[in-house]
Design a protein around this motif. Structure first.
Motif, PDB file in Angstrom:
ATOM      1  N   GLU A  24       0.813  -1.216   0.000  1.00 58.44           N
ATOM      2  CA  GLU A  24       0.000   0.000   0.000  1.00 58.44           C
ATOM      3  C   GLU A  24       0.847   1.267   0.000  1.00 58.44           C
ATOM      4  OE1 GLU A  24      -3.699   2.035   2.505  1.00 58.44           O
ATOM      5  OE2 GLU A  24      -2.878   0.091   3.107  1.00 58.44           O
ATOM      6  N   ALA A  25       1.923   1.272   0.794  1.00 56.29           N
ATOM      7  CA  ALA A  25       2.765   2.466   0.859  1.00 56.29           C
ATOM      8  C   ALA A  25       3.390   2.752  -0.496  1.00 56.29           C
ATOM      9  CB  ALA A  25       3.856   2.283   1.919  1.00 56.29           C
ATOM     10  N   SER A  26       3.809   1.707  -1.181  1.00 56.59           N
ATOM     11  CA  SER A  26       4.411   1.879  -2.507  1.00 56.59           C
ATOM     12  C   SER A  26       3.363   2.336  -3.510  1.00 56.59           C
ATOM     13  CB  SER A  26       5.041   0.563  -2.975  1.00 56.59           C
ATOM     14  OG  SER A  26       6.082   0.158  -2.127  1.00 56.59           O
ATOM     15  N   ARG A  27       2.183   1.739  -3.453  1.00 61.28           N
ATOM     16  CA  ARG A  27       1.125   2.114  -4.400  1.00 61.28           C
ATOM     17  C   ARG A  27       0.751   3.586  -4.241  1.00 61.28           C
ATOM     18  NH1 ARG A  27      -4.509  -1.180  -4.842  1.00 61.28           N
ATOM     19  NH2 ARG A  27      -3.129  -2.672  -5.869  1.00 61.28           N
ATOM     20  N   ASP A  28       0.633   4.051  -2.998  1.00 59.16           N
ATOM     21  CA  ASP A  28       0.267   5.443  -2.759  1.00 59.16           C
ATOM     22  C   ASP A  28       1.304   6.393  -3.351  1.00 59.16           C
ATOM     23  OD1 ASP A  28      -1.991   4.616  -1.455  1.00 59.16           O
ATOM     24  OD2 ASP A  28      -1.188   4.911   0.565  1.00 59.16           O
ATOM     25  N   ARG A  29       2.574   6.057  -3.186  1.00 61.25           N
ATOM     26  CA  ARG A  29       3.631   6.909  -3.734  1.00 61.25           C
ATOM     27  C   ARG A  29       3.616   6.879  -5.260  1.00 61.25           C
ATOM     28  NH1 ARG A  29       7.487   8.950  -0.051  1.00 61.25           N
ATOM     29  NH2 ARG A  29       8.708   9.556  -1.876  1.00 61.25           N
ATOM     30  N   LEU A  30       3.354   5.723  -5.835  1.00 63.71           N
ATOM     31  CA  LEU A  30       3.289   5.621  -7.285  1.00 63.71           C
ATOM     32  C   LEU A  30       2.145   6.449  -7.847  1.00 63.71           C
ATOM     33  CD1 LEU A  30       3.933   1.775  -7.695  1.00 63.71           C
ATOM     34  CD2 LEU A  30       5.526   3.617  -8.265  1.00 63.71           C
ATOM     35  N   LEU A  31       0.990   6.393  -7.204  1.00 64.28           N
ATOM     36  CA  LEU A  31      -0.169   7.146  -7.678  1.00 64.28           C
ATOM     37  C   LEU A  31       0.052   8.654  -7.595  1.00 64.28           C
ATOM     38  CD1 LEU A  31      -2.998   5.014  -6.017  1.00 64.28           C
ATOM     39  CD2 LEU A  31      -2.505   5.157  -8.462  1.00 64.28           C
ATOM     40  N   ALA A  32       0.869   9.066  -6.642  1.00 65.33           N
ATOM     41  CA  ALA A  32       1.111  10.494  -6.447  1.00 65.33           C
ATOM     42  C   ALA A  32       2.292  11.024  -7.268  1.00 65.33           C
ATOM     43  CB  ALA A  32       1.365  10.777  -4.960  1.00 65.33           C
ATOM     44  N   ALA A  33       3.087  10.121  -7.839  1.00 66.14           N
ATOM     45  CA  ALA A  33       4.322  10.513  -8.514  1.00 66.14           C
ATOM     46  C   ALA A  33       4.057  11.135  -9.884  1.00 66.14           C
ATOM     47  CB  ALA A  33       5.240   9.305  -8.663  1.00 66.14           C
ATOM     48  N   THR A  34       4.995  11.963 -10.320  1.00 67.10           N
ATOM     49  CA  THR A  34       4.964  12.521 -11.674  1.00 67.10           C
ATOM     50  C   THR A  34       6.034  11.824 -12.505  1.00 67.10           C
ATOM     51  OG1 THR A  34       6.639  14.254 -11.387  1.00 67.10           O
ATOM     52  CG2 THR A  34       4.405  14.739 -10.613  1.00 67.10           C
ATOM     53  N   SER A  35       6.057  12.132 -13.796  1.00 65.71           N
ATOM     54  CA  SER A  35       7.038  11.511 -14.680  1.00 65.71           C
ATOM     55  C   SER A  35       8.463  11.956 -14.376  1.00 65.71           C
ATOM     56  CB  SER A  35       6.706  11.824 -16.135  1.00 65.71           C
ATOM     57  OG  SER A  35       6.646  13.225 -16.345  1.00 65.71           O
ATOM     58  N   ARG A  36       8.626  12.985 -13.557  1.00 63.36           N
ATOM     59  CA  ARG A  36       9.960  13.452 -13.179  1.00 63.36           C
ATOM     60  C   ARG A  36      10.443  12.827 -11.870  1.00 63.36           C
ATOM     61  NH1 ARG A  36      10.536  19.806 -13.479  1.00 63.36           N
ATOM     62  NH2 ARG A  36      12.713  19.153 -13.404  1.00 63.36           N
ATOM     63  N   ASP A  37       9.638  11.965 -11.271  1.00 62.11           N
ATOM     64  CA  ASP A  37       9.966  11.409  -9.963  1.00 62.11           C
ATOM     65  C   ASP A  37      10.643  10.051 -10.029  1.00 62.11           C
ATOM     66  OD1 ASP A  37       8.994  13.611  -8.566  1.00 62.11           O
ATOM     67  OD2 ASP A  37       6.942  12.829  -8.580  1.00 62.11           O
ATOM     68  N   THR A  38      11.346   9.766 -11.131  1.00 60.99           N
ATOM     69  CA  THR A  38      12.110   8.519 -11.215  1.00 60.99           C
ATOM     70  C   THR A  38      13.572   8.859 -11.465  1.00 60.99           C
ATOM     71  OG1 THR A  38      11.959   8.178 -13.622  1.00 60.99           O
ATOM     72  CG2 THR A  38      10.120   7.380 -12.259  1.00 60.99           C
ATOM     73  N   VAL A  39      14.427   7.885 -11.212  1.00 63.97           N
ATOM     74  CA  VAL A  39      15.864   8.069 -11.403  1.00 63.97           C
ATOM     75  C   VAL A  39      16.488   6.717 -11.747  1.00 63.97           C
ATOM     76  CG1 VAL A  39      16.341   7.693  -8.930  1.00 63.97           C
ATOM     77  CG2 VAL A  39      17.966   8.999 -10.343  1.00 63.97           C
ATOM     78  N   ARG A  40      17.494   6.729 -12.605  1.00 65.29           N
ATOM     79  CA  ARG A  40      18.259   5.495 -12.852  1.00 65.29           C
ATOM     80  C   ARG A  40      19.293   5.354 -11.747  1.00 65.29           C
ATOM     81  NH1 ARG A  40      21.448   5.414 -17.409  1.00 65.29           N
ATOM     82  NH2 ARG A  40      21.372   3.163 -17.714  1.00 65.29           N
ATOM     83  N   SER A  41      19.227   4.235 -11.043  1.00 63.78           N
ATOM     84  CA  SER A  41      20.062   4.041  -9.867  1.00 63.78           C
ATOM     85  C   SER A  41      20.589   2.610  -9.835  1.00 63.78           C
ATOM     86  CB  SER A  41      19.242   4.331  -8.602  1.00 63.78           C
ATOM     87  OG  SER A  41      19.938   3.948  -7.437  1.00 63.78           O
ATOM     88  N   ARG A  42      21.780   2.445  -9.278  1.00 62.18           N
ATOM     89  CA  ARG A  42      22.346   1.107  -9.069  1.00 62.18           C
ATOM     90  C   ARG A  42      22.034   0.577  -7.671  1.00 62.18           C
ATOM     91  NH1 ARG A  42      26.423  -0.362 -12.830  1.00 62.18           N
ATOM     92  NH2 ARG A  42      26.911   1.311 -14.304  1.00 62.18           N
ATOM     93  N   SER A  43      21.243   1.312  -6.911  1.00 55.94           N
ATOM     94  CA  SER A  43      21.027   0.976  -5.494  1.00 55.94           C
ATOM     95  C   SER A  43      20.129  -0.224  -5.285  1.00 55.94           C
ATOM     96  CB  SER A  43      20.435   2.181  -4.755  1.00 55.94           C
ATOM     97  OG  SER A  43      19.152   2.514  -5.267  1.00 55.94           O
ATOM     98  N   TRP A  44      19.524  -0.737  -6.334  1.00 52.02           N
ATOM     99  CA  TRP A  44      18.635  -1.902  -6.210  1.00 52.02           C
ATOM    100  C   TRP A  44      19.392  -3.202  -6.471  1.00 52.02           C
ATOM    101  CZ3 TRP A  44      15.057  -3.877 -10.538  1.00 52.02           C
ATOM    102  CH2 TRP A  44      14.188  -4.855 -10.043  1.00 52.02           C
ATOM    103  N   THR A  45      20.086  -3.285  -7.609  1.00 48.57           N
ATOM    104  CA  THR A  45      20.736  -4.549  -7.979  1.00 48.57           C
ATOM    105  C   THR A  45      22.209  -4.422  -8.304  1.00 48.57           C
ATOM    106  OG1 THR A  45      20.324  -4.325 -10.358  1.00 48.57           O
ATOM    107  CG2 THR A  45      18.564  -5.310  -9.013  1.00 48.57           C
ATOM    108  N   GLY A  46      22.731  -3.203  -8.390  1.00 50.28           N
ATOM    109  CA  GLY A  46      24.109  -3.020  -8.810  1.00 50.28           C
ATOM    110  C   GLY A  46      24.236  -2.646 -10.269  1.00 50.28           C
ATOM    111  N   LYS A  47      23.168  -2.848 -11.048  1.00 49.21           N
ATOM    112  CA  LYS A  47      23.108  -2.407 -12.440  1.00 49.21           C
ATOM    113  C   LYS A  47      22.105  -1.264 -12.545  1.00 49.21           C
ATOM    114  CE  LYS A  47      24.367  -6.817 -14.646  1.00 49.21           C
ATOM    115  NZ  LYS A  47      25.591  -6.355 -15.338  1.00 49.21           N
ATOM    116  N   PRO A  48      22.263  -0.386 -13.540  1.00 46.88           N
ATOM    117  CA  PRO A  48      21.348   0.755 -13.644  1.00 46.88           C
ATOM    118  C   PRO A  48      19.899   0.322 -13.822  1.00 46.88           C
ATOM    119  CG  PRO A  48      23.269   1.082 -15.044  1.00 46.88           C
ATOM    120  CD  PRO A  48      23.319  -0.349 -14.573  1.00 46.88           C
ATOM    121  N   ALA A  49      19.032   0.805 -12.966  1.00 48.74           N
ATOM    122  CA  ALA A  49      17.606   0.489 -13.035  1.00 48.74           C
ATOM    123  C   ALA A  49      16.818   1.742 -12.714  1.00 48.74           C
ATOM    124  CB  ALA A  49      17.246  -0.622 -12.047  1.00 48.74           C
TER     125      ALA A  49
END
Length: 370
Positions: free
Chosen positions: A259-284
Motif C-alpha cells: 500500500e505504501a508503494s502504491r500510494d507513492r506511485l499514484l502520487a508521482a509525476t514523470s519526473r519522480d524517477t531516477v536510474r540508480s544502481r542501489s537496487w541490484t548493482g546495475k542501472p535500473a
C-alpha cells in the motif's frame, strides 16, 4: 488488431504485461493480451505454486514467464548456487552492511525477526535461474523471456523443443543482434523511460534502430514509457509489432503492490524517477526517494556488483515494506508513472489502451485524408 504477435500467440491484442503478481498475469491474458510472470522473486517451489495457480485461472489463454539470466555478474565462476550464496555473502563489506543498517535506523525502521529474512540470491544468476526455467517449461507457457543480456543458447534450444517462443530485452541495436544470434524469436526493444533495468537510449530513437538492425525476420516489441493508446500507436508506427508493458500494472486493482508503494506511485509525476544502481548493482529506473538519494550522497560507500547489491539490501527492503516507511519506500518504475494516477482493474487498463489506440488511428486517418 492483427500483427505477427497476435497471430503467433492467438491473442486479441498485441499487449504484453510483465508483472510479478499472478493475479495480474491471469487477468491480462483473460482480457486479450498476454500476461508474463516475473519469476525472479520466487524459489523453484514457489514458482511451481504460482504457475499452477495461473494454469487454473487463465482460462486457457496463453501466458509467459520472465527470468533473469544476466550475461555478466559477480561470482559467475564460483560454483553452483549453494556455494555461490555463501561465497558472495562473505564478499559483502561490513561497511556496506553498516551503511544500510544506519540508514534504516535513522528512519526508525526496526530489524527483521529470523522468520522475516528473505531469499538473498533469487534468480539473479545463471545457476539460480536455470531451475526456474525447468519449472516454467513443465507448464503450458507460450513465451519465455530473459533480461540482462542474451539467454544461453542451450536454454533457447530447450524452450524451442517445448514449442515455447523466446524473447530477449535489448537496450541498443548491438544487444538486439546478439539476442538474434542465439536464436531469440522476439526482441523487446526497451527505451530508457522503462522501469527496472534499462539503458540510456530513448524509446523513440531505439525502436526504429532495433527494427532496422534485426530485419523483418525478427519480431520487435516496443517497451519503455508505453501506457497509453497513443503510445501503443507510436510504437507500431515505429515498426514494432506490439508493446511490452510493466509499470502500469503496479497500480491495478489486482496487483499485490504494498500500500505504501502504491500510494507513492499514484502520487508521482514523470519526473519522480531516477536510474540508480542501489537496487541490484546495475542501472535500473526507480522511484526517487530518500533511499535512492542516500546511495548518491557523499556518505554512500557506493553500490556493489550484481548480485551482491540485492543480497545486501534484500532484508532492508522487507523491513521498509513491513514498517510502511514511505520516505524510504522505493520501487522499480518507469516514467509512465506520471500517468498512473488512479486504481483500475487490469481489464479496464487493456480497454483504455485499445480505445485510445483506435481514436488515435482514426485521427491520423483523418489527417491523411485531408
Amino acid at each position: 488488431m492483427r500483427t505477427r504477435v497476435t497471430e503467433l500467440f492467438g491473442i486479441e491484442y498485441p499487449i504484453f504485461a510483465f508483472s510479478h503478481c499472478r493475479d495480474v498475469v491471469a487477468a491480462v491474458s483473460r482480457a486479450g493480451g498476454m500476461g508474463v510472470l516475473g519469476a525472479l522473486y520466487f524459489t523453484p517451489e514457489q514458482l511451481e505454486t504460482e504457475l499452477n495457480w495461473i494454469d487454473d485461472h487463465v482460462g486457457g489463454k496463453p501466458y509467459g514467464v520472465d527470468v533473469v539470466m544476466p550475461a555478466k555478474y559477480e561470482g559467475a565462476d564460483l560454483g553452483d548456487a549453494g556455494e555461490l550464496l555463501g561465497k558472495l555473502q562473505a564478499m559483502i563489506p561490513e561497511g556496506h552492511r553498516k551503511f544500510v543498517n544506519d540508514l534504516l535506523e535513522r528512519h526508525g525502521v526496526d530489524p527483521l525477526t529470523e522468520e522475516g529474512a528473505g531469499h538473498y540470491l533469487l534468480g539473479w544468476t545463471d545457476a539460480t535461474a536455470r531451475p526456474q526455467v525447468e519449472v516454467a517449461l513443465k507448464h503450458p507457457i507460450a513465451l519465455l523471456a530473459n533480461a540482462l543480456g542474451p539467454p544461453p543458447a542451450d536454454v533457447v534450444e530447450q524452450a524451442h523443443q517445448h514449442g515455447v517462443k523466446v524473447a530477449g530485452l535489448a537496450s541498443n541495436a548491438r544487444h538486439a543482434r546478439k539476442q538474434v544470434e542465439v536464436g531469440v524469436d522476439i526482441i523487446v526493444a526497451q527505451g530508457t523511460e522503462a522501469g527496472g533495468h534499462t539503458g540510456d537510449v530513448s524509446t523513440m530513437v531505439l525502436i526504429p534502430e532495433v527494427v532496422d538492425a534485426v530485419g523483418p525476420e525478427t519480431i520487435v516489441l516496443a517497451a519503455g514509457g508505453i501506457g497509453r493508446g497513443r503510445q501503443l500507436a507510436a510504437g507500431l508506427a515505429l515498426g514494432a509489432e506490439g508493446a511490452w508493458t510493466g509499470s502500469i500494472w503496479l497500480t491495478v486493482d489486482e496487483a499485490d503492490t504494498p500500500e505504501a508503494s502504491r500510494d507513492r506511485l499514484l502520487a508521482a509525476t514523470s519526473r519522480d524517477t531516477v536510474r540508480s544502481r542501489s537496487w541490484t548493482g546495475k542501472p535500473a529506473r526507480m522511484l526517487k526517494t530518500a533511499w535512492t538519494d542516500a546511495w548518491e550522497s557523499p556518505e554512500s560507500p557506493g553500490t556493489l556488483p550484481m548480485p551482491m547489491q540485492f543480497m545486501l539490501i534484500s532484508d532492508a527492503l522487507r523491513r521498509i515494506n513491513r514498517a510502511g516507511a514511505g520516505e524510504l519506500t522505493t520501487f522499480p518504475v518507469g516514467q509512465i508513472v506520471g500517468s498512473m494516477n488512479q486504481v483500475k482493474t487490469a481489464s479496464q487498463v487493456i480497454y483504455d489502451l485499445i480505445e485510445e489506440y483506435v481514436e488515435t488511428m482514426e485521427r491520423l486517418n483523418t489527417l491523411t485524408e485531408s
